[in-house]
Motif scaffolding. Structure first.
Motif, PDB file in Angstrom:
ATOM      1  N   VAL A 188      77.917  69.659  93.638  1.00  0.00           N
ATOM      2  CA  VAL A 188      77.706  68.644  92.775  1.00  0.00           C
ATOM      3  C   VAL A 188      76.660  68.468  91.981  1.00  0.00           C
ATOM      4  N   GLY A 189      75.645  69.276  92.134  1.00  0.00           N
ATOM      5  CA  GLY A 189      74.431  69.607  91.609  1.00  0.00           C
ATOM      6  C   GLY A 189      73.430  68.647  91.910  1.00  0.00           C
ATOM      7  N   LEU A 190      73.541  68.062  93.271  1.00  0.00           N
ATOM      8  CA  LEU A 190      72.367  67.060  93.705  1.00  0.00           C
ATOM      9  C   LEU A 190      71.767  67.475  95.148  1.00  0.00           C
ATOM     10  N   ASP A 191      71.911  68.830  95.348  1.00  0.00           N
ATOM     11  CA  ASP A 191      71.140  69.253  96.485  1.00  0.00           C
ATOM     12  C   ASP A 191      69.462  69.072  96.454  1.00  0.00           C
ATOM     13  N   HIS A 192      68.986  68.904  95.103  1.00  0.00           N
ATOM     14  CA  HIS A 192      67.469  68.590  95.021  1.00  0.00           C
ATOM     15  C   HIS A 192      67.295  67.416  95.288  1.00  0.00           C
ATOM     16  N   ALA A 193      68.272  66.389  95.170  1.00  0.00           N
ATOM     17  CA  ALA A 193      67.936  64.890  95.313  1.00  0.00           C
ATOM     18  C   ALA A 193      68.241  64.295  96.825  1.00  0.00           C
ATOM     19  N   ALA A 194      68.482  65.529  97.691  1.00  0.00           N
ATOM     20  CA  ALA A 194      69.115  65.160  99.029  1.00  0.00           C
ATOM     21  C   ALA A 194      68.674  63.807  99.590  1.00  0.00           C
ATOM     22  N   HIS A 195      67.137  63.818  99.746  1.00  0.00           N
ATOM     23  CA  HIS A 195      66.310  62.969 100.506  1.00  0.00           C
ATOM     24  C   HIS A 195      65.745  61.803  99.593  1.00  0.00           C
ATOM     25  N   ARG A 196      66.355  61.767  98.422  1.00  0.00           N
ATOM     26  CA  ARG A 196      65.888  60.361  97.641  1.00  0.00           C
ATOM     27  C   ARG A 196      66.737  59.216  97.971  1.00  0.00           C
ATOM     28  N   SER A 197      66.426  58.047  97.727  1.00  0.00           N
ATOM     29  CA  SER A 197      67.021  56.923  97.628  1.00  0.00           C
ATOM     30  C   SER A 197      68.206  56.910  96.418  1.00  0.00           C
ATOM     31  N   ALA A 198      69.398  56.612  97.016  1.00  0.00           N
ATOM     32  CA  ALA A 198      70.592  56.676  96.120  1.00  0.00           C
ATOM     33  C   ALA A 198      70.345  55.775  94.893  1.00  0.00           C
ATOM     34  N   THR A 199      69.727  54.737  95.185  1.00  0.00           N
ATOM     35  CA  THR A 199      69.534  53.761  94.138  1.00  0.00           C
ATOM     36  C   THR A 199      68.426  54.292  92.816  1.00  0.00           C
ATOM     37  N   LEU A 200      67.807  55.058  93.250  1.00  0.00           N
ATOM     38  CA  LEU A 200      67.071  55.767  92.091  1.00  0.00           C
ATOM     39  C   LEU A 200      67.589  56.765  91.266  1.00  0.00           C
ATOM     40  N   LEU A 201      68.756  56.879  91.568  1.00  0.00           N
ATOM     41  CA  LEU A 201      69.649  57.904  90.710  1.00  0.00           C
ATOM     42  C   LEU A 201      70.268  57.180  89.533  1.00  0.00           C
ATOM     43  N   SER A 202      70.520  57.909  88.262  1.00  0.00           N
ATOM     44  CA  SER A 202      71.174  57.211  87.132  1.00  0.00           C
ATOM     45  C   SER A 202      72.649  57.218  87.594  1.00  0.00           C
ATOM     46  N   GLY A 203      73.375  56.537  86.692  1.00  0.00           N
ATOM     47  CA  GLY A 203      74.701  56.240  87.114  1.00  0.00           C
ATOM     48  C   GLY A 203      75.564  57.305  87.199  1.00  0.00           C
ATOM     49  N   GLY A 204      75.353  58.222  86.324  1.00  0.00           N
ATOM     50  CA  GLY A 204      76.301  59.473  86.532  1.00  0.00           C
ATOM     51  C   GLY A 204      75.947  60.148  87.845  1.00  0.00           C
ATOM     52  N   GLN A 205      74.555  60.256  88.236  1.00  0.00           N
ATOM     53  CA  GLN A 205      74.431  60.840  89.563  1.00  0.00           C
ATOM     54  C   GLN A 205      74.861  60.224  90.627  1.00  0.00           C
ATOM     55  N   GLN A 206      74.956  58.541  90.512  1.00  0.00           N
ATOM     56  CA  GLN A 206      75.268  57.786  91.818  1.00  0.00           C
ATOM     57  C   GLN A 206      77.007  58.227  91.883  1.00  0.00           C
ATOM     58  N   GLN A 207      77.693  58.545  90.696  1.00  0.00           N
ATOM     59  CA  GLN A 207      78.927  58.830  90.719  1.00  0.00           C
ATOM     60  C   GLN A 207      79.302  60.039  91.397  1.00  0.00           C
ATOM     61  N   ARG A 208      78.334  60.878  91.193  1.00  0.00           N
ATOM     62  CA  ARG A 208      78.460  62.291  91.873  1.00  0.00           C
ATOM     63  C   ARG A 208      78.177  62.259  93.209  1.00  0.00           C
TER      64      ARG A 208
END
Length: 373
Positions: A127-147
């Motif tokens: 889903v194109g989020l492997d680079h953000a694996a260890h970030r807090s989920a709340t720091l993502l955009s709405g579209g990224q959170q839905q991914r």
């Protein structure tokens, strides 16, 4: 993969019936959308499949397993149904990282740490989020959170995927992007999916079949192309946004078409219809979408319709009352006889026609649907 079967499902809240004796079979690997307005029962149906709602009556079978049978008192909890679900509100845990959000269902299943690491990272890459694996989920955009929510739903490889209006909280561009993401993920597997939405573009672009729900019942179940081309009745046509609904009387008919008098237009129209759709003397309603109507200035050369040699083309004349520029085209409100007709023309090289322009409207007979009044 698993098929889904709903048998005589019913649910009421007080005096309000939300699901009304609903039966439905969804074969393995199908992507089916429940499409309807708010309050039609589509979300309650989906939540009943997930085990988040308990129906008053009926049975739900996933694969060979009866997960709900109210007559026998069987109601399996959600974690024993083999389903993954993507919610409208994302439903991610704010205190967990992206990785831990996605890993949660695997940990509940007591999967080994090594396997969790492999499957979570593979799914996040998908889903194109492997680079953000260890970030807090709340720091993502709405579209990224839905991914993240989508990744969490598919990581455990469920038999069934359920989607509860997953794109409704996203802006227009993100909805398109996320819809493409769901299509891509879907193309990589063959999971049985049930999707709930009131957005027609989502339903028609994603689905193998669409079930139109109104008043707790499925009133039409067919492919997206068939639903668009031939709504089952006038209620479905209105819900789908068929803009032009005109009254008429059948003058005569043959095996494949009928000739109708349409007083509001001051014209007779030829309509393609099936045997039994209309008989001479019947009073009917005709439906035609604005995008199916061709608009030309009366001063222009008639359009070349040689590509439709056997197709009767109904032509009426009128006057443009209102022109609305749509960016990619224009919408015209045209006075024809005693009625107004809406016609939508997509992008072309010509400037939009101004009000008071005399025009010819071409109404293709195979695009007109006949409804019993």
């Amino acid at each position: 993969m698993s098929s889904i079967t709903l048998t005589k499902l019913s649910k009421s809240y007080g005096s309000s019936t939300v699901i009304d004796d609903l039966s439905l079979s969804i074969p393995e690997g199908e992507f089916l959308t429940l499409l309807g307005p708010s309050g039609c029962g589509k979300t309650t149906t989906l939540r009943s499949i997930a085990g988040l709602e308990t129906p008053d009556a009926g049975q739900i079978t996933i694969g060979e397993k009866v997960v709900t049978c109210m007559e026998q008192g069987t109601v399996l909890p959600p974690n024993r149904r083999g389903v993954g679900m993507v919610f409208q509100s994302y439903a991610i845990w704010p205190h967990l990282s992206v990785f831990d959000n996605v890993a949660y269902p695997l940990r509940r299943q007591r999967v080994s740490s090594k396997e969790i690491q492999h499957r979570v990272m593979a799914t996040l890459e998908n889903v194109g989020l492997d680079h953000a694996a260890h970030r807090s989920a709340t720091l993502l955009s709405g579209g990224q959170q839905q991914r993240v929510a989508l990744a969490r739903a598919i990581v455990s490889k469920p038999d069934v995927l359920l989607f509860d209006e997953p794109l409704s909280n996203l802006d227009a561009q993100l909805r398109i992007s996320m819809r493409d993401e769901i299509q891509r993920v879907r193309s990589q597997g063959n999971t049985t999916s049930v999707y709930v939405t009131h957005d027609q573009s989502e339903a028609f672009s994603l689905s193998d079949r669409v079930a139109i729900m109104l008043g707790g019942k499925i009133v039409q179940l067919d492919t997206p192309e068939a639903v668009m081309a031939r709504p089952a009745n006038l209620m479905v046509a209105r819900f789908l946004g068929v803009e032009n609904l005109l009254q008429g009387v059948v003058l005569r008919r043959d095996a494949g078409s009928a000739l109708l008098d349409v007083p509001d237009l001051g014209a007779t129209l030829t309509v393609k219809c099936r045997p039994g759709d209309a008989n001479p003397g019947d009073r009917v309603t005709l439906g035609i979408r604005s995008a199916s109507i061709t608009v030309q200035s009366e001063n222009a050369e008639p359009a070349d319709e040689s590509q439709y040699p056997d197709e009767p083309r109904n032509t009426v004349s009128g006057t443009v009352v209102q022109t609305t520029f749509l960016g990619e085209g224009a919408q015209y409100r045209v006075a024809v006889g005693a009625s107004h007709v809406l016609a939508r023309v997509w992008s072309n090289d010509s400037a939009p026609l101004p009000p008071n322009t005399r025009v010819r409207l071409s109404l293709p007979s195979h695009r007109i649907t006949v409804f019993d009044r």
